[in-house]
Design a protein around this motif. Sequence first.
Motif, short mmCIF file in Angstrom:
data_model
loop_
_atom_site.label_atom_id
_atom_site.label_comp_id
_atom_site.label_asym_id
_atom_site.label_seq_id
_atom_site.Cartn_x
_atom_site.Cartn_y
_atom_site.Cartn_z
N LYS A 144 0.83 -1.20 0.00
CA LYS A 144 0.00 0.00 0.00
C LYS A 144 0.86 1.26 0.00
O LYS A 144 0.52 2.28 -0.56
N LYS A 145 1.99 1.18 0.67
CA LYS A 145 2.87 2.34 0.76
C LYS A 145 3.71 2.52 -0.50
O LYS A 145 4.46 3.48 -0.63
N GLY A 146 3.59 1.58 -1.42
CA GLY A 146 4.34 1.70 -2.66
C GLY A 146 5.77 1.21 -2.57
O GLY A 146 6.60 1.50 -3.42
N ALA A 147 6.07 0.48 -1.52
CA ALA A 147 7.43 -0.02 -1.34
C ALA A 147 7.65 -1.24 -2.23
O ALA A 147 6.72 -1.85 -2.73
N GLY A 148 8.91 -1.60 -2.41
CA GLY A 148 9.21 -2.82 -3.15
C GLY A 148 9.87 -2.59 -4.47
O GLY A 148 10.48 -3.49 -5.04
N LYS A 149 9.80 -1.37 -5.02
CA LYS A 149 10.44 -1.08 -6.29
C LYS A 149 11.93 -0.82 -6.09
O LYS A 149 12.32 -0.05 -5.23
N VAL A 150 12.73 -1.49 -6.86
CA VAL A 150 14.18 -1.33 -6.75
C VAL A 150 14.77 -1.10 -8.12
O VAL A 150 14.47 -1.82 -9.07
N SER A 151 15.63 -0.10 -8.24
CA SER A 151 16.24 0.18 -9.54
C SER A 151 17.32 -0.84 -9.85
O SER A 151 17.83 -1.51 -8.95
N ASP A 152 17.69 -0.94 -11.12
CA ASP A 152 18.70 -1.92 -11.53
C ASP A 152 20.09 -1.61 -10.96
O ASP A 152 20.95 -2.47 -10.92
N THR A 153 20.29 -0.35 -10.56
CA THR A 153 21.61 0.04 -10.06
C THR A 153 21.67 0.11 -8.53
O THR A 153 22.69 0.50 -7.97
N ALA A 154 20.56 -0.23 -7.89
CA ALA A 154 20.55 -0.19 -6.42
C ALA A 154 21.44 -1.27 -5.83
O ALA A 154 21.70 -2.28 -6.45
N PHE A 155 21.92 -1.03 -4.61
CA PHE A 155 22.73 -2.01 -3.88
C PHE A 155 23.96 -2.44 -4.68
O PHE A 155 24.24 -3.63 -4.85
N SER A 156 24.69 -1.47 -5.19
CA SER A 156 25.92 -1.76 -5.94
C SER A 156 25.66 -2.71 -7.11
O SER A 156 26.39 -3.67 -7.33
N LYS A 157 24.57 -2.45 -7.82
CA LYS A 157 24.19 -3.21 -9.02
C LYS A 157 23.76 -4.64 -8.72
O LYS A 157 23.76 -5.49 -9.61
N HIS A 158 23.38 -4.89 -7.49
CA HIS A 158 22.84 -6.19 -7.13
C HIS A 158 21.41 -6.03 -6.65
O HIS A 158 20.98 -4.95 -6.25
N SER A 159 20.65 -7.12 -6.68
CA SER A 159 19.26 -7.08 -6.23
C SER A 159 19.21 -6.87 -4.72
O SER A 159 20.18 -7.10 -4.00
N TRP A 160 18.03 -6.45 -4.24
CA TRP A 160 17.88 -6.24 -2.80
C TRP A 160 18.02 -7.55 -2.03
O TRP A 160 18.47 -7.56 -0.89
N VAL A 161 17.66 -8.68 -2.67
CA VAL A 161 17.80 -9.99 -2.02
C VAL A 161 19.28 -10.26 -1.75
O VAL A 161 19.67 -10.66 -0.65
N TRP A 162 20.08 -10.04 -2.77
CA TRP A 162 21.53 -10.24 -2.67
C TRP A 162 22.09 -9.37 -1.56
O TRP A 162 22.81 -9.85 -0.68
N ALA A 163 21.76 -8.08 -1.59
CA ALA A 163 22.30 -7.13 -0.61
C ALA A 163 21.88 -7.48 0.82
O ALA A 163 22.69 -7.40 1.75
N ALA A 164 20.62 -7.85 0.99
CA ALA A 164 20.12 -8.19 2.33
C ALA A 164 20.84 -9.43 2.88
O ALA A 164 21.20 -9.47 4.06
N LEU A 165 21.04 -10.43 2.04
CA LEU A 165 21.73 -11.65 2.47
C LEU A 165 23.17 -11.36 2.86
O LEU A 165 23.69 -11.91 3.84
N VAL A 166 23.83 -10.51 2.10
CA VAL A 166 25.22 -10.15 2.41
C VAL A 166 25.31 -9.53 3.81
O VAL A 166 26.20 -9.89 4.60
N GLU A 167 24.38 -8.64 4.12
CA GLU A 167 24.38 -7.99 5.44
C GLU A 167 24.18 -9.00 6.56
O GLU A 167 24.89 -8.98 7.57
N GLU A 168 23.20 -9.88 6.39
CA GLU A 168 22.89 -10.84 7.45
C GLU A 168 23.97 -11.90 7.61
O GLU A 168 24.22 -12.39 8.72
N ILE A 169 24.61 -12.27 6.53
CA ILE A 169 25.72 -13.23 6.59
C ILE A 169 26.87 -12.64 7.40
O ILE A 169 27.49 -13.32 8.23
N ALA A 170 27.15 -11.36 7.17
CA ALA A 170 28.23 -10.69 7.90
C ALA A 170 27.95 -10.64 9.40
O ALA A 170 28.84 -10.88 10.22
#
Length: 203
Positions: A144-170
């Motif tokens: 409803k808030k319009g969240a969820g859209k991610v640009s192709d260049t976000a998170f150092s050119k990686h998807s938000w899934v990739w970026a989120a996993l990197v953070e949690e792994i660390a």
Amino acid sequence: MAAGYTKSNLKSNKKELPATGYLHMSRDTKRAGKILNLFQQLLADSVPTKQWVIKSHPFTPEVCASRIPELGDKRCETILKHIQKKHKGLLDKDYTVLEPYSKGGKWEKAFHELKLDESKLDSISDLVDTKKKKIPKKLKKIKKKGAGKVSDTAFSKHSWVWAALVEEIAVSYGKHEMTSEKIKTVLDFLMKNAGLEKYNEVN
């Protein structure tokens, strides 16, 4: 962790020093040494001081789903089971992280293999089971808030899934620059020592 106080601060402004909290990772031994030195000096000067250590812990499917709820239990389990089976040396049988993420390393290879960038998951609808055609309740508000859209260049050119996993792994490995863990405990300590009467009355 803050940069810390200068020697002049510790010598001349002891009464003016605010309550100080240090949050650091168990494997970050270099930073831990600096923190211990400052911690001991502040304690000796009767400055309210605490430190919290984030210990390494298994990155289980349950932890994954709780930290990245948008992925959900099944997707977290699929990703981690694949890494356990196909990429030895990253996760043991108990999901303990054996090696930190590094650019060009084993984790990156595993993520490419899982095609975490190819399916960008640019919208909340991409997270929904297409057979059920239903959006989980916990995601309705996000949509409803319009969240969820991610640009192709976000998170150092990686998807938000990739970026989120990197953070949690660390964080699970126990060596990372930042984390939201223990945030309430830290804020409680700082607020109470700031002498805020309303905060102390509520808590």
